[in-house]
Design an enzyme around this catalytic site. Structure first.
Site, PDB file in Angstrom:
ATOM      1  N   TYR A  58       5.576  12.208  30.205  1.00 34.99           N
ATOM      2  CA  TYR A  58       5.648  11.387  28.996  1.00 34.99           C
ATOM      3  C   TYR A  58       7.042  10.782  28.897  1.00 34.99           C
ATOM      4  O   TYR A  58       8.017  11.482  28.624  1.00 34.99           O
ATOM      5  CB  TYR A  58       5.389  12.227  27.749  1.00 34.99           C
ATOM      6  CG  TYR A  58       3.996  12.788  27.591  1.00 34.99           C
ATOM      7  CD1 TYR A  58       2.942  12.366  28.395  1.00 34.99           C
ATOM      8  CD2 TYR A  58       3.730  13.750  26.628  1.00 34.99           C
ATOM      9  CE1 TYR A  58       1.669  12.881  28.234  1.00 34.99           C
ATOM     10  CE2 TYR A  58       2.455  14.273  26.461  1.00 34.99           C
ATOM     11  CZ  TYR A  58       1.436  13.842  27.264  1.00 34.99           C
ATOM     12  OH  TYR A  58       0.172  14.373  27.099  1.00 34.99           O
ATOM     13  N   LEU A 211      -8.103  11.858  16.360  1.00 36.01           N
ATOM     14  CA  LEU A 211      -8.233  10.608  15.606  1.00 36.01           C
ATOM     15  C   LEU A 211      -8.443   9.422  16.549  1.00 36.01           C
ATOM     16  O   LEU A 211      -8.293   8.271  16.146  1.00 36.01           O
ATOM     17  CB  LEU A 211      -6.999  10.379  14.724  1.00 36.01           C
ATOM     18  CG  LEU A 211      -6.774  11.429  13.630  1.00 36.01           C
ATOM     19  CD1 LEU A 211      -5.510  11.112  12.832  1.00 36.01           C
ATOM     20  CD2 LEU A 211      -7.979  11.505  12.704  1.00 36.01           C
ATOM     21  N   ARG A 213      -6.706   8.193  19.002  1.00 37.82           N
ATOM     22  CA  ARG A 213      -5.516   7.335  19.135  1.00 37.82           C
ATOM     23  C   ARG A 213      -5.331   6.408  17.931  1.00 37.82           C
ATOM     24  O   ARG A 213      -4.921   5.271  18.060  1.00 37.82           O
ATOM     25  CB  ARG A 213      -5.590   6.542  20.429  1.00 37.82           C
ATOM     26  CG  ARG A 213      -5.626   7.453  21.644  1.00 37.82           C
ATOM     27  CD  ARG A 213      -6.117   6.760  22.898  1.00 37.82           C
ATOM     28  NE  ARG A 213      -6.182   7.729  23.983  1.00 37.82           N
ATOM     29  CZ  ARG A 213      -7.205   8.559  24.190  1.00 37.82           C
ATOM     30  NH1 ARG A 213      -8.256   8.501  23.394  1.00 37.82           N
ATOM     31  NH2 ARG A 213      -7.193   9.435  25.157  1.00 37.82           N
ATOM     32  N   GLY A 214      -5.688   6.928  16.776  1.00 39.43           N
ATOM     33  CA  GLY A 214      -5.538   6.164  15.540  1.00 39.43           C
ATOM     34  C   GLY A 214      -6.756   5.349  15.163  1.00 39.43           C
ATOM     35  O   GLY A 214      -6.839   4.841  14.044  1.00 39.43           O
ATOM     36  N   SER A 217      -8.444   6.882  12.225  1.00 44.81           N
ATOM     37  CA  SER A 217      -7.495   7.424  11.245  1.00 44.81           C
ATOM     38  C   SER A 217      -7.670   6.813   9.859  1.00 44.81           C
ATOM     39  O   SER A 217      -7.162   7.343   8.871  1.00 44.81           O
ATOM     40  CB  SER A 217      -6.062   7.172  11.713  1.00 44.81           C
ATOM     41  OG  SER A 217      -5.777   5.770  11.692  1.00 44.81           O
TER      42      SER A 217
END
Length: 334
Positions: A58, A211, A213-214, A217
């Site tokens: 990452y 979620l 990746r949003g 959300s």
């Protein structure tokens, strides 16, 4: 909000009911604020979150160094309660490209040495290869992690994004604490074979992408502009008609959330929490306000009627588009 605990399988540690996925603080989701990221990690620890998840790839090590910095600056009691889960094996190039996965025993030990240094710790709590290396038997990769366990550099062995057969082979090699895999209202593929296998073997689940990746959300809109460095700009579920279809699912979920007086994100996380005590959702909050919202899911109780309504609004297989582009889907086992 009272932080509950769960256990990562029969061989793993006791952790908080929610974990913090730190990837977005370093890569793949656009620019992140370093100070806010560290403040979010500190807020999570203060709220009782113990599981911090990262990958050595990452931001090419940036995320591990960020977590290390946050832990050094945290009060001793909070630092000592933190359990760090690390994924390894993904090969990157200076342009940010992906070059496959390396699960050779020598590589496993090499990756671990660098992670220990970047994190500033003397051991990694859960260590796992990010994706199966097709050229290396899983027994060899897990066996190398088991050697690190024997030497005290790793506490528990994990897996990531592998199928039922690989899980069985890995567990026959050494005790496996948990499997990290995507699981959400719109990503339910593990329910057919993988989840029954982990439950049979006493292996826990750390669920990422709760979620999506949003996407689910409640904050993502159809007109949102994504930067070139944002993974979602290439994700099939965020494209054109797929996105419009998926956001319609979110609006159906929003009606249920509003009836309960909670947010869409909270009801989506609460649904994952309700799937079993052996599942620990990872929330990818990059800011303290998003973290606070996610932690509110711990106070959401879903009864049978709620669960029925949620699954009617977002039935299995309802999402449009794969969860990764085709090239990355090829590296996943089902």
């Amino acid at each position: 909000m009272t932080m509950r605990t769960r256990t990562l399988g029969t061989t793993g540690p006791q952790v908080s009911a929610l974990g913090l996925g730190c990837m977005g603080m370093s890569a793949l989701y656009g620019e992140a604020d370093r100070a806010e990221s560290i403040a979010t990690i500190h807020a999570a620890l203060e709220a009782g979150v113990t599981l911090l998840d990262t990958g050595d790839f990452y931001g090419m090590g940036h995320n591990e160094m960020l977590i290390g910095e946050a832990l050094r600056a945290a009060p001793a009691a909070r630092r000592e309660q933190a359990l760090v889960s690390v994924k390894f094996g993904a090969l990157r190039d200076p342009d940010g490209g992906w070059s496959g996965y390396d699960g050779r025993p020598a590589a496993v030990k090499n990756f671990a040495a660098y992670s220990l240094q970047r994190l500033g710790v003397d051991h990694i709590d859960v260590y796992r290869i990010a994706r199966l290396d097709p050229d290396v038997p899983i027994e060899e990769t897990v066996g190398a992690i088991a050697e690190l366990v024997e030497k005290g550099y790793v506490r528990h062995i994990g897996l990531s994004e592998v199928g039922a057969e690989t899980i069985r082979r890995a567990a026959a090699t050494a005790p496996v604490s948990d499997l990290q895999i995507e699981y959400s209202l719109i990503s339910r593929g593990i329910e057919d074979e993988i989840l029954p296998t982990t439950r049979e073997l006493g292996i826990g689940i750390t669920a990422y992408g709760v979620l999506s990746r949003g996407l689910i959300s409640g904050h993502f809109t159809a007109d949102r502009q994504l930067g070139a460095g944002d993974f979602r700009a290439m994700s099939p579920r965020f494209q054109g008609d797929n996105l419009r279809h998926n956001l319609n699912l979110v609006e159906a979920l929003r009606k249920i959330a509003e009836q309960k007086g909670v947010s869409v994100a909270q009801i989506a996380i609460a649904w994952v929490l309700a799937r079993g005590e052996d599942i620990v959702p990872l929330v990818g909050a990059r800011r303290r306000d998003r973290l606070t919202e996610a932690l509110g899911a711990l106070d959401v109780t879903l009864d049978a009627a709620d669960l029925t309504a949620i699954e009617e609004a977002v039935p299995p297989g309802a999402a449009a588009g794969d969860r990764y582009p085709a090239a990355q889907m090829a590296h996943l086992e089902s």
